[in-house]
Design a protein around this motif. Sequence first.
Motif, PDB file in Angstrom:
ATOM      1  N   HIS A 100       2.931  -1.727  -8.270  1.00  0.00           N
ATOM      2  CA  HIS A 100       1.929  -2.802  -8.388  1.00  0.00           C
ATOM      3  C   HIS A 100       0.616  -2.450  -7.706  1.00  0.00           C
ATOM      4  CE1 HIS A 100       4.579  -6.529  -9.333  1.00  0.00           C
ATOM      5  NE2 HIS A 100       5.365  -5.479  -9.448  1.00  0.00           N
ATOM      6  N   SER A 101       0.586  -1.372  -6.950  1.00  0.00           N
ATOM      7  CA  SER A 101      -0.459  -1.233  -5.944  1.00  0.00           C
ATOM      8  C   SER A 101      -1.279   0.051  -6.057  1.00  0.00           C
ATOM      9  CB  SER A 101       0.204  -1.312  -4.567  1.00  0.00           C
ATOM     10  OG  SER A 101       1.375  -0.504  -4.530  1.00  0.00           O
ATOM     11  N   GLY A 133      -7.220  -2.653  -2.169  1.00  0.00           N
ATOM     12  CA  GLY A 133      -7.461  -2.905  -3.582  1.00  0.00           C
ATOM     13  C   GLY A 133      -8.798  -2.369  -4.036  1.00  0.00           C
ATOM     14  N   SER A 157      -0.027  -9.653 -11.996  1.00  0.00           N
ATOM     15  CA  SER A 157       0.885  -9.891 -10.883  1.00  0.00           C
ATOM     16  C   SER A 157       0.117 -10.601  -9.783  1.00  0.00           C
ATOM     17  CB  SER A 157       1.435  -8.546 -10.393  1.00  0.00           C
ATOM     18  OG  SER A 157       2.079  -8.689  -9.134  1.00  0.00           O
ATOM     19  N   LYS A 162      -7.082  -6.438   3.332  1.00  0.00           N
ATOM     20  CA  LYS A 162      -6.262  -6.178   2.154  1.00  0.00           C
ATOM     21  C   LYS A 162      -6.793  -4.999   1.340  1.00  0.00           C
ATOM     22  CE  LYS A 162      -3.750 -10.287   2.337  1.00  0.00           C
ATOM     23  NZ  LYS A 162      -3.960 -11.727   2.332  1.00  0.00           N
ATOM     24  N   ASP A 219      -4.453   1.675  -5.812  1.00  0.00           N
ATOM     25  CA  ASP A 219      -5.730   1.257  -5.224  1.00  0.00           C
ATOM     26  C   ASP A 219      -6.719   2.406  -5.087  1.00  0.00           C
ATOM     27  OD1 ASP A 219      -4.506   2.599  -3.173  1.00  0.00           O
ATOM     28  OD2 ASP A 219      -4.287   0.846  -1.864  1.00  0.00           O
ATOM     29  N   MET A 263      -3.015  -6.446 -10.398  1.00  0.00           N
ATOM     30  CA  MET A 263      -2.341  -7.158  -9.320  1.00  0.00           C
ATOM     31  C   MET A 263      -3.380  -7.548  -8.278  1.00  0.00           C
ATOM     32  SD  MET A 263      -1.264  -6.547  -5.927  1.00  0.00           S
ATOM     33  CE  MET A 263       0.191  -6.508  -4.893  1.00  0.00           C
ATOM     34  N   GLY A 264      -3.135  -8.652  -7.596  1.00  0.00           N
ATOM     35  CA  GLY A 264      -4.019  -9.025  -6.503  1.00  0.00           C
ATOM     36  C   GLY A 264      -3.321  -9.965  -5.528  1.00  0.00           C
ATOM     37  N   HIS A 286      -9.035  -5.965  -4.997  1.00  0.00           N
ATOM     38  CA  HIS A 286      -9.334  -6.663  -3.750  1.00  0.00           C
ATOM     39  C   HIS A 286     -10.037  -7.958  -4.122  1.00  0.00           C
ATOM     40  CE1 HIS A 286     -11.313  -7.651   0.008  1.00  0.00           C
ATOM     41  NE2 HIS A 286     -10.382  -6.918   0.586  1.00  0.00           N
ATOM     42  N   HIS A 310       0.844  -1.184   0.000  1.00  0.00           N
ATOM     43  CA  HIS A 310       0.000   0.000   0.000  1.00  0.00           C
ATOM     44  C   HIS A 310       0.889   1.246   0.000  1.00  0.00           C
ATOM     45  CE1 HIS A 310      -3.270   2.670   0.682  1.00  0.00           C
ATOM     46  NE2 HIS A 310      -2.766   3.100   1.817  1.00  0.00           N
ATOM     47  N   GLN A 332      -4.415  -2.525  -8.444  1.00  0.00           N
ATOM     48  CA  GLN A 332      -4.555  -3.601  -7.458  1.00  0.00           C
ATOM     49  C   GLN A 332      -6.028  -3.834  -7.160  1.00  0.00           C
ATOM     50  OE1 GLN A 332      -2.248  -3.285  -3.841  1.00  0.00           O
ATOM     51  NE2 GLN A 332      -3.268  -5.049  -2.911  1.00  0.00           N
TER      52      GLN A 332
END
Length: 223
Positions: A87-88, A125, A193, A123, A90, A152-153, A116, A70, A114
Amino acid sequence: MPSTGEKIHNFRSSIPSNIKLVAVSKTKPDSDILDAYQAGQRVFGENKAQEMAGKYESLPKDIEWHFIGHLQRNKVKYIAPFVSLIHSIDSASLLTEVNKRAANENRIISCLLQFHIASEESKFGLSKEEAFHMLESKEFQELKHINIVGVMGMATFIENLDLVRKEFKRLNSIFIELKSTFFSDNEKFKEISMGMSNDYQVAIEEGATMIRIGSLLFGERNY
Ligand SMILES: *Cc1c(COP(=O)(O)O)cnc(C)c1O
């Protein structure tokens, strides 16, 4: 005990060669990263902006740094000069901040959205609806310094690999839907990813193009 270099080497030869291995080096010292580097590893993942910036400063410049956790908006500035993939993403506001900092650096920063997909609340996302909303917006069309290259997840952290598989299938289907709706003429939108030390084999079976592996390569982390 095999060295980090040997572990990297053995791990790489156990996965298909078209899968990109992100060696997750968070909390690990430069010396461990250099061992992996000497074994040919060039892609490393970190989840703290300042830690990653420090490692970028002291380690070889041909390392590709991936941000995987995050990311707070006020930390983007630390990594914008050099990060090769975030990658993230959100939220729309994070993406806007990345775009702004990338513009300052005269760069285009590659990003993954990303999602969820886990059943755990904790988490981060986007939901599919949030992503659609963002990608349809006029604000998004105006962001010229970011490049969305995939999704990504993180699956639920659980022994039950049937659930994990279901979650990875879901991410793959979100990828396909986004691709056909928003990115059909963008050949750079191609990355999925997913997969960590405990579930990367399932992730590869379900279409991962990048896996993020930490403890299996570097040993358990001490926080
Ligand atoms: C820490 C981390 C990983 C690696 O986890 P391991 O179980 O050590 O392989 C992968 N992805 C993210 C987002 C992480 O935070």
